[in-house]
Write a protein that holds these residues in place. Structure first.
Motif, PDB file in Angstrom:
ATOM      1  N   ALA A   1      42.561  19.546  41.037  1.00  0.00           N
ATOM      2  CA  ALA A   1      42.525  20.853  40.390  1.00  0.00           C
ATOM      3  C   ALA A   1      42.933  21.986  41.315  1.00  0.00           C
ATOM      4  O   ALA A   1      43.579  22.934  40.893  1.00  0.00           O
ATOM      5  N   VAL A   2      42.565  21.904  42.582  1.00  0.00           N
ATOM      6  CA  VAL A   2      42.792  23.068  43.439  1.00  0.00           C
ATOM      7  C   VAL A   2      43.966  22.900  44.392  1.00  0.00           C
ATOM      8  O   VAL A   2      44.253  23.788  45.181  1.00  0.00           O
ATOM      9  N   ILE A   3      44.623  21.754  44.333  1.00  0.00           N
ATOM     10  CA  ILE A   3      45.720  21.554  45.289  1.00  0.00           C
ATOM     11  C   ILE A   3      46.961  22.313  44.831  1.00  0.00           C
ATOM     12  O   ILE A   3      47.441  22.091  43.721  1.00  0.00           O
ATOM     13  N   PRO A   4      47.471  23.199  45.655  1.00  0.00           N
ATOM     14  CA  PRO A   4      48.661  23.943  45.246  1.00  0.00           C
ATOM     15  C   PRO A   4      49.901  23.067  45.387  1.00  0.00           C
ATOM     16  O   PRO A   4      50.185  22.546  46.458  1.00  0.00           O
ATOM     17  N   ILE A   5      50.621  22.905  44.291  1.00  0.00           N
ATOM     18  CA  ILE A   5      51.752  21.998  44.303  1.00  0.00           C
ATOM     19  C   ILE A   5      53.038  22.747  44.604  1.00  0.00           C
ATOM     20  O   ILE A   5      53.954  22.236  45.215  1.00  0.00           O
ATOM     21  N   GLN A   6      53.086  23.975  44.180  1.00  0.00           N
ATOM     22  CA  GLN A   6      54.341  24.704  44.246  1.00  0.00           C
ATOM     23  C   GLN A   6      53.999  26.184  44.366  1.00  0.00           C
ATOM     24  O   GLN A   6      53.036  26.645  43.770  1.00  0.00           O
ATOM     25  N   SER A   7      54.760  26.905  45.129  1.00  0.00           N
ATOM     26  CA  SER A   7      54.478  28.328  45.241  1.00  0.00           C
ATOM     27  C   SER A   7      55.199  29.091  44.141  1.00  0.00           C
ATOM     28  O   SER A   7      56.312  28.754  43.750  1.00  0.00           O
TER      29      SER A   7
ATOM     30  N   GLU B   1      40.119   4.555  42.858  1.00  0.00           N
ATOM     31  CA  GLU B   1      40.355   4.410  44.289  1.00  0.00           C
ATOM     32  C   GLU B   1      41.757   4.888  44.647  1.00  0.00           C
ATOM     33  O   GLU B   1      41.948   5.648  45.591  1.00  0.00           O
ATOM     34  N   TYR B   2      42.731   4.456  43.829  1.00  0.00           N
ATOM     35  CA  TYR B   2      44.107   4.842  44.188  1.00  0.00           C
ATOM     36  C   TYR B   2      44.377   6.306  43.932  1.00  0.00           C
ATOM     37  O   TYR B   2      45.089   6.961  44.699  1.00  0.00           O
ATOM     38  N   VAL B   3      43.772   6.843  42.867  1.00  0.00           N
ATOM     39  CA  VAL B   3      43.941   8.283  42.621  1.00  0.00           C
ATOM     40  C   VAL B   3      43.346   9.067  43.772  1.00  0.00           C
ATOM     41  O   VAL B   3      43.933  10.049  44.252  1.00  0.00           O
ATOM     42  N   SER B   4      42.183   8.624  44.264  1.00  0.00           N
ATOM     43  CA  SER B   4      41.605   9.400  45.365  1.00  0.00           C
ATOM     44  C   SER B   4      42.408   9.222  46.641  1.00  0.00           C
ATOM     45  O   SER B   4      42.425  10.118  47.480  1.00  0.00           O
ATOM     46  N   ILE B   5      43.113   8.090  46.774  1.00  0.00           N
ATOM     47  CA  ILE B   5      43.997   7.966  47.939  1.00  0.00           C
ATOM     48  C   ILE B   5      45.135   8.976  47.852  1.00  0.00           C
ATOM     49  O   ILE B   5      45.462   9.668  48.825  1.00  0.00           O
ATOM     50  N   ILE B   6      45.706   9.076  46.651  1.00  0.00           N
ATOM     51  CA  ILE B   6      46.777  10.065  46.477  1.00  0.00           C
ATOM     52  C   ILE B   6      46.248  11.462  46.753  1.00  0.00           C
ATOM     53  O   ILE B   6      46.878  12.271  47.453  1.00  0.00           O
ATOM     54  N   ALA B   7      45.042  11.725  46.215  1.00  0.00           N
ATOM     55  CA  ALA B   7      44.458  13.052  46.434  1.00  0.00           C
ATOM     56  C   ALA B   7      44.243  13.301  47.915  1.00  0.00           C
ATOM     57  O   ALA B   7      44.524  14.392  48.417  1.00  0.00           O
ATOM     58  N   ALA B   8      43.765  12.278  48.629  1.00  0.00           N
ATOM     59  CA  ALA B   8      43.532  12.437  50.058  1.00  0.00           C
ATOM     60  C   ALA B   8      44.841  12.749  50.774  1.00  0.00           C
ATOM     61  O   ALA B   8      44.903  13.633  51.631  1.00  0.00           O
ATOM     62  N   GLY B   9      45.892  12.020  50.395  1.00  0.00           N
ATOM     63  CA  GLY B   9      47.189  12.277  51.011  1.00  0.00           C
ATOM     64  C   GLY B   9      47.670  13.683  50.727  1.00  0.00           C
ATOM     65  O   GLY B   9      48.119  14.404  51.624  1.00  0.00           O
ATOM     66  N   ALA B  10      47.527  14.088  49.456  1.00  0.00           N
ATOM     67  CA  ALA B  10      47.979  15.421  49.072  1.00  0.00           C
ATOM     68  C   ALA B  10      47.196  16.484  49.828  1.00  0.00           C
ATOM     69  O   ALA B  10      47.759  17.489  50.279  1.00  0.00           O
ATOM     70  N   LEU B  11      45.894  16.245  49.997  1.00  0.00           N
ATOM     71  CA  LEU B  11      45.055  17.204  50.707  1.00  0.00           C
ATOM     72  C   LEU B  11      45.464  17.321  52.158  1.00  0.00           C
ATOM     73  O   LEU B  11      45.620  18.419  52.693  1.00  0.00           O
ATOM     74  N   ALA B  12      45.611  16.161  52.797  1.00  0.00           N
ATOM     75  CA  ALA B  12      45.998  16.178  54.200  1.00  0.00           C
ATOM     76  C   ALA B  12      47.328  16.902  54.355  1.00  0.00           C
ATOM     77  O   ALA B  12      47.516  17.705  55.270  1.00  0.00           O
TER      78      ALA B  12
END
Lengths: 210, 351, 511
Positions: B94-100, B259-270
């Motif tokens: 929800a809070v990850i900015p994808i595009q400016s 599990e895999y969605v949270s991996i993607i989320a973790a990657g996106a966050l990092a």
């Protein structure tokens, strides 16, 4: 006042919170009760969110739902396997219900009474400077006019900063005292959980002559 | 708030959902192929060209598998647990900015196209939601009514709680540097490192604590997502399959998804917090933000798979010791280091 | 209130110096045990004592200065300081007594509880910090946190006797009732905040108006009063006291009975006197009824107790009832005259503090004697009146001192207890609480019965066949120091009260 989305949402989430709270008291399994409590916490967080207290809302989840209740569950789960219900949980008796209703009526009377009888508080009126809470004050002071669209937007944007500033200036003493309190609680937990008193160092052996 | 706003929010949410689900499906394929590559075997390559239809075949298989529910399971919690796992994982986005916005309209760099409007508590929100994810695991372990799954759940829960501390502390230096909890604000604060856009000159000393924080963050994220080398909750040779031993068919698939969605989320966050998110050195039109963001996320996803293929699993006591005695102190000292830099203004640009 | 830009320079550090010193002491005593072995263990209590001494001196240095810090949230006026003196002295005495059982080379064969954990010292210091802040606080948030800071270490201290089931039970019971009380307090505070929008006592004072009724505020105040009631054990909320005082190690019981009561009453006097005094017309009836109930129930229940610690526990409840008179006096006085900063504290505070000072030494002395007499193979929780029969024949000194403390608690002349009751009742009488004072006097007579019962047992009965007391209570200088201090203080306050009264006369409300 037209019914806005906010009122609808408030009704929904507050209603869920109340229902969950009642369920927490009435369900048989302790694990279910704990889960209902988690639900109440989350609903409260949503209500904070609707009040634009973003920081508080998120912290509510981190602290209560994320930390405290997980540890609760952790302990409860050790004692109850699935399907077991807590034998010590009281069955609901007529007097309990009567007592609850009486208390509820009194509380309702108190809250509605305070609005109706005292007459100096109104839901729509802007708070006067004397009634303003501590957190609103610095904002109102910087902008003179109390809580315009712009200042409330500023509250949203700077939520953590405002809370932090309050904690580290005006409420510094309570804040520091809390650290002492938590330290004492931690030390206390360690002391009480220790199985036996620590072995006597220095070979005193209890005779008093070493 | 008008009806339009709500509809628009729903559309954006649906879009992210669909993209993530697709990404997740192909992440499994990606992982299997890459692990195969590491082990010098082809990996799944029969269904479709280069195995591209494999995820669909898997999905169909899981959908039609027989559903077994243990007799002494706590039904309600048993159903609830996978839902929590999956929901919590999705909510991270929800809070990850994808595009400016700047990338598209060229005017307002302060707002971003994340799922929800940029709020100044994004990072704490991440912590909050990832701590809610713990419930899925521990409830799943308990509700199955079997000892193996319960042990797996407890292990996993204590692991997640322990590493959450390090995770939280790893984020602090970044917040100190950027001066905001907003993820978009953090991306903008990193412009000097990662983008030509709005670039500010940056002293490289500030990079030291940020880099340490990044390493700590990624390690904690491995533990939070129960990935190798911290995949103790599902250590097959000790606990059958850990907390989801008692789950089958679609409910198992939901944990898998989660599990895999949270991996993607973790990657996106990092990628967002440490590699500058949508910002990039090269600018090629409106979609460049998304491209950079995806590329950086992909890098971390590859890292996840790479680590899985390379490192052995920790023993449980080693894992706890590492979390509490190494990672936590390092993260704590790092916070102090960054705070010192901020207070004395070394290596930082004036705000 | 002007919004002052906050900076470290605006904190008055001299005002909070005592708590800073003690907090530093907490950390030191917490870390020292790792270094201290064998004879060096004595360094732990020594550090605690030095810290308390330093805190005492730093409090004494700001006497009469009327300092305040944090925008008036923390006031170091003379009332706070006098209360701090009491807390620090109480803690000092208790630490000395515990030292005898903590250090292996000092360990006497008698005395209850082992106190093997070095954590007892930081925990006690934390209690003192909580108590001082409680008495100084003029903000509900700070008061709440101070009460918690005081309570949580006490829950642990109550369970400090790890080998005793009763001690564990005491700890758990105290914790549960304490948590319950905190719930009331927190709910009350949130309602008050909802009604007033502020938490400072002065803001509440301004918002209280006896004419315009605000029922949210009233409900909040009632809940806060209930919370306080639990902490100082007023009657409908007293049920935990006997079990907790009985189960805890006797020294800790004495510590709780003295320090917590003193801190609680200082906080109550401040809240009722400086916060909600305009509503005196509304709350006085409730407080009067609770006062009457508290003394009566406490005394009646004490009549039939045979276990010494339980008896003292009930008697301490009765004392809380007498002390409530001071709350009524302060309310009446200040609701008539109005509170002004810098005004002398007046009768009520003087009486209350004098009473507290007298009570504190007597109750600590009593518990110390019980502790001293308990053989280490027996639990002090079980020491009965029958056990001290004929004590005079065997240990005349112990019997005499115990009798003195009991006389003081009962309020016989030449002891501090007599003058304390005398001043308090006289002041209440002059403020027109005739009925209540008659009631209190009747109660005092009632209480004399059970105190005298113990004294009669000690002096006029023959010793039981099988001695269940210590054969020879060890002549341990540490415990002598404690008991003699209490004795001297009790007599001094009883014979030359002017010295303390003179000090109290200059006690004033901080600005």
């Amino acid at each position: 006042m037209a019914i806005s989305f906010e009122i609808v949402f408030f009704g929904v989430f507050a209603g869920i919170a109340v229902i969950l709270a009642i369920m927490m008291l009435s369900v048989k399994s302790p694990v279910h009760a704990a889960l209902c409590l988690v639900g109440v916490m989350i609903m409260l967080a949503i209500l904070y969110l609707m009040l634009h207290a973003y920081f508080l809302s998120v912290v509510q989840i981190v602290v209560y739902a994320g930390a405290v209740m997980v540890l609760f569950l952790f302990v409860i789960m050790f004692f109850y396997s699935p399907g077991a219900s807590d034998p010590s949980r009281m069955s609901v008796h007529f007097t309990h219900i009567a007592g609850a209703i009486i208390l509820a009526v009194i509380l309702l009377a108190v809250i509605t009474g305070s609005f109706l009888l005292s007459g100096n508080v109104s839901l729509t009126e802007k708070p006067s400077a004397a009634q303003m809470t501590d957190i609103e004050k610095p904002i109102a002071e910087t902008s003179e006019a109390p809580l315009t669209e712009e200042t409330s937007r500023m509250i949203e944007k700077q939520n953590p900063q405002l809370v932090g500033r309050m904690l580290f200036t005006k409420y510094l003493l309570p804040f520091e005292l809390t650290s002492l309190l938590l330290l004492a609680a931690m030390v206390g937990a360690v002391v009480l959980a220790r199985r036996s008193p620590p072995a006597e160092a220095g070979s005193a052996g209890g005779d008093g002559n070493d | 708030m008008t009806l339009m706003d709500i509809v628009w929010a729903a559309v954006r949410a649906a879009a992210v959902l669909v993209v993530t689900l697709g990404g997740m499906a192909y992440l499994t394929l990606f992982e299997r192929r890459v692990v195969g590559f590491f082990q010098r075997r082809p990996g799944p390559n029969r269904v479709g060209w280069q195995g591209l239809l494999q995820p669909i075949a898997d999905a169909v298989k899981l959908l039609f598998k027989q559903e077994i529910i243990p007799r002494n399971a706590d039904k309600f919690v048993y159903f609830l647990a996978p839902c929590i796992s999956l929901t919590a994982a999705f909510m991270l986005f929800a809070v990850i900015p994808i595009q400016s916005n700047f990338a598209i309209t060229g005017i307002d760099a302060q707002t971003s196209l994340g799922l929800i409007e940029d709020v100044n508590v994004g990072l704490i929100y991440i912590l909050a939601i990832s701590s809610l994810g713990t419930y899925g695991v521990i409830l799943a372990g308990w509700s199955g009514g079997s000892k193996y799954s319960f042990l797996g759940g407890l292990r996993s829960c204590s692991q997640m709680i322990s590493y959450e501390l390090a995770l939280g502390l790893a984020i602090i230096p970044v917040v100190l540097y950027a001066g905001t909890f907003s993820l978009n604000g953090i991306v903008i604060a990193q412009q000097g490192f990662f983008g030509s856009l709005l670039a500010k000159p940056v002293n490289l000393i500030a990079l030291i604590p940020i880099a340490i924080a990044g390493v700590t963050f990624v390690i904690s994220m491995f533990a939070e997502t129960n990935r190798n080398p911290f995949d103790l909750p599902e250590a097959e040779n000790e606990l059958v399959a850990g907390y989801h031993t008692e789950y089958s068919a679609m409910k198992f698939a939901m944990f898998f998804l989660g599990e895999y969605v949270s991996i993607i989320a973790a990657g996106a966050l990092a990628a967002t917090i440490f590699l500058g998110g949508w910002a990039g050195p090269l600018w090629f039109g409106p979609i460049s933000g998304i491209v950079w963001f995806t590329a950086k996320t992909m890098f971390f996803l590859y890292l996840f798979v790479w680590v899985r293929a390379t490192l052995p699993r920790f023993r449980y006591d080693q894992l706890m010791k590492f979390g509490w005695l190494v990672l936590l102190p390092v993260a704590l000292l790092n916070v102090i280091l960054m705070a010192t830099l901020v207070v004395f203004g070394i290596g930082l640009t004036p705000a | 209130m002007t919004s002052m830009e906050f900076s470290p320079q605006t904190i008055d550090f001299t005002a909070i110096m005592p708590i800073i010193i003690i907090s530093a002491g907490i950390l030191v005593t917490l870390l020292l045990p790792f270094a201290a072995k064998g004879r060096a263990k004595i360094i732990n209590p020594l550090v605690a004592l030095i810290v308390l001494l330093a805190a005492f001196i730093s409090s004494a240095r700001i006497w009469d200065l009327g300092r305040a810090s944090f925008d008036g949230m923390y006031t170091a006026d003379n009332a706070t300081l006098f209360a701090s003196f009491i807390f620090i002295i109480v803690a000092f005495i208790t630490v000395i007594a515990i030292t005898a059982r903590y250090c292996p080379f000092l360990r006497s064969p008698d005395g209850e509880g082992l106190f093997a954990s070095p954590e007892v010292f930081p925990l006690m210091l934390t209690v003192v910090v909580g108590a001082i802040v409680m008495s100084a606080s003029r903000n509900l948030i700070l008061t709440f946190l101070a009460i918690e800071t005081l309570s949580i270490p006490l829950y642990v201290l109550a369970g400090m006797n790890l080998s005793s089931e009763r001690s564990k039970e005491a700890s758990l019971k105290y914790f549960l009732t304490g948590a319950f009380a905190s719930g009331f307090l927190a709910y009350g505070i949130s309602l008050i905040y909802g009604a007033v929008g502020k938490l400072g006592y002065h803001a509440i004072l301004d918002a209280c108006s006896p004419t315009a009724a605000d029922y949210t505020l009233y409900a909040g105040l009632a809940l806060v009063a209930v919370g306080f009631g639990f902490k100082v054990a007023l009657v409908p909320f007293h049920a935990w006291v006997p079990d907790v005082y009985q189960g805890s190690p006797a020294l800790i019981s004495g510590f709780m009975a003295s320090l917590v009561k003193a801190a609680g009453f200082t906080a109550i006097l401040r809240f009722f006197g400086e916060g909600i005094v305009p509503l005196y017309g509304i709350w006085w009836v409730a407080i009067a009824i609770i006062a009457a109930l508290t003394m009566t129930v406490g005394n009646l229940m004490a009549l039939n107790q045979i276990v010494l610690k339980r008896l003292l526990a009930y008697s301490s409840i009765a004392h809380a009832g007498y002390l409530l008179l001071a709350v009524l006096i302060i309310g009446k006085e200040w609701s008539e005259k109005g509170v002004t900063a810098g005004a002398p504290l007046g009768d009520a505070m003087q009486c209350a503090f004098f009473y507290l000072a007298g009570y504190v030494f007597a109750i600590i002395g009593s518990f110390a004697i019980i502790w001293w007499l308990t053989p280490s193979d027996k639990e002090g929780a079980l020491l009965e009146i029958d056990d001290v029969r004929g004590l005079n024949d065997r240990h005349p000194l112990h019997a005499a001192l115990f009798a003195l403390f009991l006389f003081s608690l009962a309020g016989f002349p030449i002891t501090a207890g007599f003058l304390g009751k005398f001043f308090l009742f006289a002041s209440a009488l002059s403020h027109g609480f005739i009925l209540l004072v008659v009631f209190a006097l009747l109660n005092a007579v009632l209480s004399a019965y059970y105190y005298l019962k113990i004294i009669v047992a000690m002096y006029m009965k023959s010793a039981p066949e099988h001695a269940s007391l210590c054969e020879e209570p060890s002549p341990n200088p540490w415990i002598y120091a404690v008991v003699w201090t209490c004795t001297l203080a009790t007599l001094w306050l009883g014979i030359i009260p002017a010295s303390i009264l003179g000090l109290l006369g200059s006690v004033s409300v901080g600005g």
